[in-house]
Design a protein around this motif. Structure first.
Motif, PDB file in Angstrom:
ATOM      1  N   GLN A  14       0.404  15.299  51.327  1.00  0.00           N
ATOM      2  CA  GLN A  14       1.352  16.400  51.410  1.00  0.00           C
ATOM      3  C   GLN A  14       2.768  15.857  51.170  1.00  0.00           C
ATOM      4  OE1 GLN A  14       0.666  19.733  51.792  1.00  0.00           O
ATOM      5  NE2 GLN A  14      -1.452  19.015  51.508  1.00  0.00           N
ATOM      6  N   TYR A  15       3.502  16.494  50.282  1.00  0.00           N
ATOM      7  CA  TYR A  15       4.860  16.046  49.954  1.00  0.00           C
ATOM      8  C   TYR A  15       5.875  17.025  50.525  1.00  0.00           C
ATOM      9  CZ  TYR A  15       2.607  12.870  46.676  1.00  0.00           C
ATOM     10  OH  TYR A  15       1.845  11.883  46.127  1.00  0.00           O
ATOM     11  N   ASP A  16       6.968  16.477  51.073  1.00  0.00           N
ATOM     12  CA  ASP A  16       8.002  17.388  51.562  1.00  0.00           C
ATOM     13  C   ASP A  16       8.838  17.866  50.370  1.00  0.00           C
ATOM     14  OD1 ASP A  16       9.905  15.448  50.938  1.00  0.00           O
ATOM     15  OD2 ASP A  16      10.324  14.892  53.005  1.00  0.00           O
ATOM     16  N   GLU A  17       9.805  18.728  50.649  1.00  0.00           N
ATOM     17  CA  GLU A  17      10.580  19.375  49.586  1.00  0.00           C
ATOM     18  C   GLU A  17      11.356  18.361  48.737  1.00  0.00           C
ATOM     19  OE1 GLU A  17      14.152  22.651  49.264  1.00  0.00           O
ATOM     20  OE2 GLU A  17      12.934  22.624  51.086  1.00  0.00           O
ATOM     21  N   ILE A  18      11.964  17.351  49.414  1.00  0.00           N
ATOM     22  CA  ILE A  18      12.776  16.369  48.681  1.00  0.00           C
ATOM     23  C   ILE A  18      11.885  15.508  47.784  1.00  0.00           C
ATOM     24  CG2 ILE A  18      14.317  14.373  48.917  1.00  0.00           C
ATOM     25  CD1 ILE A  18      15.298  15.563  51.549  1.00  0.00           C
ATOM     26  N   GLN A  19      10.722  15.102  48.306  1.00  0.00           N
ATOM     27  CA  GLN A  19       9.806  14.295  47.507  1.00  0.00           C
ATOM     28  C   GLN A  19       9.300  15.067  46.289  1.00  0.00           C
ATOM     29  OE1 GLN A  19       7.095  13.270  50.800  1.00  0.00           O
ATOM     30  NE2 GLN A  19       7.418  11.126  50.236  1.00  0.00           N
ATOM     31  N   MET A  20       8.917  16.332  46.510  1.00  0.00           N
ATOM     32  CA  MET A  20       8.409  17.123  45.391  1.00  0.00           C
ATOM     33  C   MET A  20       9.501  17.382  44.357  1.00  0.00           C
ATOM     34  SD  MET A  20       5.900  18.279  43.883  1.00  0.00           S
ATOM     35  CE  MET A  20       4.677  17.918  45.132  1.00  0.00           C
ATOM     36  N   GLN A  21      10.731  17.547  44.833  1.00  0.00           N
ATOM     37  CA  GLN A  21      11.839  17.728  43.886  1.00  0.00           C
ATOM     38  C   GLN A  21      12.035  16.464  43.047  1.00  0.00           C
ATOM     39  OE1 GLN A  21      13.572  20.627  43.211  1.00  0.00           O
ATOM     40  NE2 GLN A  21      14.218  19.341  41.487  1.00  0.00           N
ATOM     41  N   ALA A  51       3.079  21.020  42.081  1.00  0.00           N
ATOM     42  CA  ALA A  51       3.000  20.585  43.478  1.00  0.00           C
ATOM     43  C   ALA A  51       1.568  20.685  44.003  1.00  0.00           C
ATOM     44  CB  ALA A  51       3.942  21.415  44.342  1.00  0.00           C
ATOM     45  N   SER A  59      -0.884  17.438  45.001  1.00  0.00           N
ATOM     46  CA  SER A  59      -1.384  17.327  46.381  1.00  0.00           C
ATOM     47  C   SER A  59      -2.907  17.303  46.392  1.00  0.00           C
ATOM     48  CB  SER A  59      -0.870  18.500  47.226  1.00  0.00           C
ATOM     49  OG  SER A  59       0.524  18.376  47.411  1.00  0.00           O
ATOM     50  N   SER A  63      17.382  10.849  43.097  1.00  0.00           N
ATOM     51  CA  SER A  63      16.655  11.453  44.219  1.00  0.00           C
ATOM     52  C   SER A  63      16.744  10.508  45.409  1.00  0.00           C
ATOM     53  CB  SER A  63      15.184  11.683  43.850  1.00  0.00           C
ATOM     54  OG  SER A  63      15.074  12.694  42.872  1.00  0.00           O
ATOM     55  N   THR A  66       6.004   8.876  46.927  1.00  0.00           N
ATOM     56  CA  THR A  66       6.627   9.660  45.857  1.00  0.00           C
ATOM     57  C   THR A  66       6.328   9.053  44.495  1.00  0.00           C
ATOM     58  OG1 THR A  66       8.396  10.244  47.406  1.00  0.00           O
ATOM     59  CG2 THR A  66       8.808  10.683  45.076  1.00  0.00           C
TER      60      THR A  66
END
Length: 738
Positions: free
Chosen positions: A329-336, A319, A323, A480, A360
Motif C-alpha cells: 500500500q502506497y501513501d499519497e506522497i509515494q504514489m505521486q 495506483a 498495489s 519528490s 517507492t
C-alpha cells in the motif's frame, strides 16, 4: 656523531605519514638487539644500514640509537646475505630459497647473482622461470637503489622511489633532474610539496615558471579535494602565494599565462541579488575537467528533460495496478512520486531512512515494467549496488561497471556508444561527484528516463561538487520528498534517532535491552575506574580500549555476528580514536601475528580487512571498496584481496592504495551498510563534529549502533550545522537552461 653498522632484524613500528621508525638491529659487538629510532621510511628486514647518530636513554624504553643519517649497503657476511635475500626484497627468493642459495655460494652469493645469475640453476629446486624472475627483480632493485641514493643526496624521503622507477624506468633520474614537478603531475601519491622539496635541493629558481604553475595546479587540486569545483581568483592567489612564498603579483603573471595556455579556465561568478549596483563579478578559476563537467552535466540534464520521446506508461488506474502487483500500500506522497516518475523524463526521489525510498523505487520499477520498459539500475559503490540488487531482485551495477571503464581508454559507454534501455535508476546519488555525473550523463540517450535517488542530508560526495543538492536547489526538475516515517521503521531507535538528530534534537540515549541504539558514556566509565573524566586524553584511550573489547568479543558474542561484520566508523583519520590508530589496535586484537608485507606504516596480513583508497581502473577497484586479504606471497612480494565476487592482486609497490579497514572514517563509509556499527564521538574530534557527519554514520547501521563518547561531544555535533559551502555553479547553470 657515533656510527653503527647493523642488519635489520625486525621493524617494531613505522609511521605511515613521516616514516618515523623503531627497528631492532643486530650489530657487531652487541650481544642483544639494538633499538634504532628515526625517519627511515623504506628499510626492510634484512637491510644492512650504516647509521650516524647518538646514543640516548629513553625513560620508558631504555637505551636507543637515535639515527640522524643512514645509508643502505649490501651485506658483507653470510648471515647478512641470507637475511637480505630472504626478506622478500628480491622476487622469487623467500627465506627457504635464500638459505639454499647462501648454502651453495656462501660469501660469493651476491657476486653470483650480479655477474653470473644463471649459476643459480645449480641450487636444488630453482628452475629457469625462477632464475629469470630473480634476474629481473635484481635489476629493478639496482635501478631503484640508484634512484634512492639520488633522492637521498637531496635529503628527500625515498618512499616513492619504486613508483618513480615504475613510471619512468631507466629515465627516472633524467626526468627528475630536468623537471621534478612532473612527479606531482604523473605519479599518484607524490604531491607538489615532495616535488618542490626535490627541486629546492637541486637549486631550482624559486620563481621559475614550472614551479609556480605546478603550485597553482596543486592549490586547485587541494581545493577540489575539499569539494570545490573552482577557486575565486582572490582565494587562489592568496593560498598559492602562501604555499609558494612569492608575491601575489608574481603569481598573477603566471596565472595569466596559464589562462592563455588554457591550463585553467575562467568565468565570471554570478552576482548575488543584493549586490551593489555596478559591482564587478568575481572570477572563478577552474581546472578544465571540472569546468567541462559542470557545463556538460547541465546541458545533458536539460537535453534529457526536454526530450519528449521515451517509454509511455498509462497513468489511468496505475495506483491500483501497482498495489495489486506489489502487494504494498502506497501513501499519497509515494504514489505521486511514482506518477511523476512515469510522466517526467527526470525525477529526484529523496528522503531519510524509514521514509519508503526503497518501496517507492520498487513501485516505479513495477510501473515501467508493466509498460515493457528495459530498466537499468546503478549506484556509485559496489556495496550500494549490491544492496540495490538485493532489494529489487534485479541486476544493479556500479556506475563504473555500467559505463564499462577500461584502463587508458576511459569510459566505453559515452555519447558515441550510449547505454541501451528505457529507464535508468541511480541510488545513493548524494555520493556522486561532478566528474562522475557528467560521464554518466554523456552515456544516457536523450530518450531515456532518469530517476535519481538519494538522501541530501547525508554528507556530500568525497569528490568535487554538490551535485544532488544543486539539482534539487535549482528548481529545474521535479523532486519528490518522502517525509513520513513508516510504522515498522518507528520501532527502530536507529531510524528515529537519525531523524531527531537531523532536526537538531538530541537522540534518545536511554539504552535498554531491546534497543538497537546504545550510548556508552566514557566519562562515567572513567570515573568508575578512578580516572579523571575531564582529561580528554584519558577518555580517548578509554574509548579506544573499549572499542577493541566490543568488536573482538562483546558485540560479536552477544549478537552472534562475526567480528569482520562489525564496522568501526570514526570522524577522523588521526588521533587515538582516529581510523589509523584504531586499525592498528583492532588488527592486533582480531588478526595477530607478524607474517605479512609492510608498506606505509601498515603490516598487511592474510585475513586482514582492507579498503581501496583510490580509483584504479586497471584493477577495476574503486575508492571505498572493502575486501579481505586472501593470501600473502612473501617471495613474490604481492598479496591478493577478495572484493565481493573477485580476487585482485597487488604488488608491494601498490600497497599504498590500500589501508586497513577494521575502522574507517565516516566519509569513506558512504553508500555502505553494516549489521553493527560502532562510532566514537569525543571532543578530540570537535573540528569534524557536524550534524550531517553523525547522521551519515548512524544511518550506516542496519541492526545495532553503538555510540561511545561524551554527551557534550554528541550535543555539539547535533547543534553544529555549519556545513562548508562548496564552490560550484551547477545550480546557476541549470537555472539558465531554456
Amino acid at each position: 656523531m657515533n656510527h653503527l653498522r647493523c642488519v635489520v632484524e625486525r621493524i617494531t613500528y613505522q609511521n605511515a605519514e613521516n616514516g618515523y621508525s623503531v627497528i631492532k638491529c643486530r650489530a657487531k659487538g652487541y650481544q642483544d638487539l639494538v633499538t634504532v629510532v628515526g625517519a627511515m621510511p623504506d628499510v626492510h628486514v634484512g637491510s644492512v644500514l650504516y647509521l650516524g647518530g647518538s646514543w640516548r636513554i629513553d625513560a620508558k624504553y631504555g637505551r636507543q640509537f637515535s639515527m640522524e643519517t643512514f645509508e643502505e649497503t649490501l651485506p658483507a657476511t653470510v648471515y647478512g646475505i641470507e637475511k637480505y635475500l630472504g626478506s622478500g626484497l628480491v622476487r622469487g627468493v623467500g627465506p627457504k630459497f635464500a638459505g639454499r642459495i647462501v648454502k651453495q655460494f656462501g660469501a660469493d652469493t651476491l657476486k653470483v647473482i650480479e655477474e653470473a645469475p644463471d649459476r643459480l640453476l645449480e641450487v636444488t629446486g630453482i628452475g629457469r622461470l625462477r632464475v629469470e624472475r630473480i634476474k629481473k627483480s635484481w635489476q629493478e632493485q639496482k635501478e631503484i637503489k640508484n634512484i634512492m641514493l639520488f633522492l637521498q643526496s637531496h635529503d628527500v624521503s625515498t618512499s616513492h622511489a619504486a613508483k618513480i622507477y615504475k613510471t619512468y624506468g631507466n629515465n627516472s633520474i633524467k626526468v627528475v633532474q630536468e623537471n621534478p614537478y612532473r612527479l606531482a603531475d604523473d605519479i599518484w601519491g607524490v604531491g607538489f610539496k615532495t616535488a618542490d622539496s626535490i627541486a629546492e635541493k637541486m637549486g631550482f629558481d624559486h620563481e621559475k615558471y614550472v614551479r609556480l604553475r605546478s603550485g597553482i595546479l596543486y592549490t586547485l587540486n587541494k581545493l577540489s579535494d575539499d569539494g570545490h569545483c573552482y577557486a575565486t581568483r582572490e582565494m587562489l592567489l592568496k593560498t598559492g602565494a602562501e604555499l609558494l612564498a612569492v608575491e601575489d603579483n608574481v603569481l598573477s603573471v603566471t596565472l595569466e599565462e596559464m589562462i592563455r595556455a588554457e591550463d585553467v579556465i575562467t568565468e565570471p561568478i554570478p552576482l548575488p541579488k543584493d549586490a551593489a549596483p555596478g559591482a564587478a563579478p568575481e572570477k572563478a578559476i577552474y581546472l578544465p575537467p571540472f569546468y567541462f563537467s559542470e557545463i556538460g552535466t547541465a546541458k545533458r540534464l536539460g537535453a534529457i528533460y526536454g526530450n519528449a520521446e521515451g517509454i509511455h506508461v498509462n497513468p489511468a488506474g496505475l495506483a491500483e495496478r501497482i498495489s495489486r502487483r506489489t502487494g504494498m500500500q502506497y501513501d499519497e506522497i509515494q504514489m505521486q512520486a511514482i506518477l511523476t516518475a512515469v510522466q517526467s523524463k527526470v525525477l529526484v526521489l529523496t528522503g531519510g531512512p524509514g521514509t519508503g525510498k526503497t518501496t517507492t523505487t520498487l513501485g516505479i520499477i513495477t510501473a515501467f515494467r508493466e509498460a515493457g520498459a528495459k530498466i537499468l539500475l546503478a549506484a556509485p559503490t559496489g556495496r550500494a549496488a549490491k544492496r540495490l540488487s538485493e532489494v529489487t531482485g534485479m541486476e544493479a551495477k556500479t556506475i563504473h561497471r555500467l559505463l564499462e571503464v577500461k584502463p587508458s581508454e576511459g569510459y566505453q559507454k559515452n555519447e558515441e556508444n550510449p547505454l541501451e534501455g528505457d529507464v535508468l535508476i541511480v541510488d545513493e546519488c548524494s555520493m556522486i561527484d561532478i566528474i562522475l555525473m557528467y560521464n554518466l550523463l554523456k552515456a544516457i540517450p536523450d530518450t531515456m528516463t532518469v530517476i535519481l535517488v538519494g538522501d541530501t542530508d547525508q554528507l556530500p560526495s568525497v569528490g568535487a561538487g554538490n551535485v544532488l543538492r544543486d539539482i534539487i536547489d535549482s528548481g529545474s526538475f521535479p523532486v519528490s520528498r518522502l517525509t513520513r516515517i513508516f510504522r515498522q521503521a518507528q520501532t527502530s531507535r536507529i531510524i528515529m534517532n537519525a531523524h531527531r538528530i537531523n532536526s537538531g534534537r538530541m537522540p534518545d540515549i536511554s539504552n535498554g535491552v531491546k534497543s538497537d541504539f546504545f550510548f556508552m558514556d566514557m566519562e562515567t566509565r572513567a570515573q568508575k575506574k578512578g580516572l579523571d573524566p575531564e582529561d580528554s586524553a584519558v577518555l580517548a584511550e578509554e574509548a579506544a580500549q573499549t572499542i577493541s573489547e566490543l568488536v573482538a568479543a562483546k558485540l560479536s558474542g552477544y549478537y552472534r555476528t562475526p567480528s569482520a561484520e562489525i564496522q568501526v566508523l570514526t570522524p577522523m583519520q588521526r588521533g587515538v580514536v582516529g581510523a589509523a590508530n584504531l586499525n592498528q589496535a583492532l588488527q592486533q586484537a582480531l588478526n595477530p601475528g607478524d607474517q605479512g608485507l609492510k608498506r606505509g606504516g601498515y603490516l598487511f596480513k592474510a585475513r586482514d580487512k582492507v579498503m581501496q583508497i583510490r580509483n584504479n581502473y586497471d584493477k577495476e577497484v574503486f575508492n571505498g571498496d572493502i575486501g579481505v586479504i586472501e593470501s600473502v606471497d612473501l617471495e613474490k612480494r604481492e598479496l591478493t584481496v577478495r572484493f565481493d565476487d573477485r580476487s585482485v592482486t597487488y604488488d608491494v609497490t601498490e600497497l599504498d592504495e590500500l589501508v586497513l579497514a577494521y575502522a574507517a572514517t565516516i566519509h569513506k563509509s558512504q553508500g555502505s551498510e553494516y549489521p553493527i556499527v560502532v562510532i566514537p564521538i569525543l571532543m578530540n574530534h570537535y573540528v569534524m563534529l557536524q550534524r550531517n557527519l553523525i547522521y551519515t554514520g548512524i544511518t550506516r547501521a542496519k541492526k545495532v549502533l553503538v555510540l561511545l563518547g561524551t554527551k557534550k561531544a554528541l550535543g555539539y555535533a547535533v547543534r553544529n550545522v555549519t556545513v562548508s559551502k562548496r564552490n560550484t555553479m551547477l545550480k546557476e547553470r541549470l537555472q539558465r537552461l531554456p
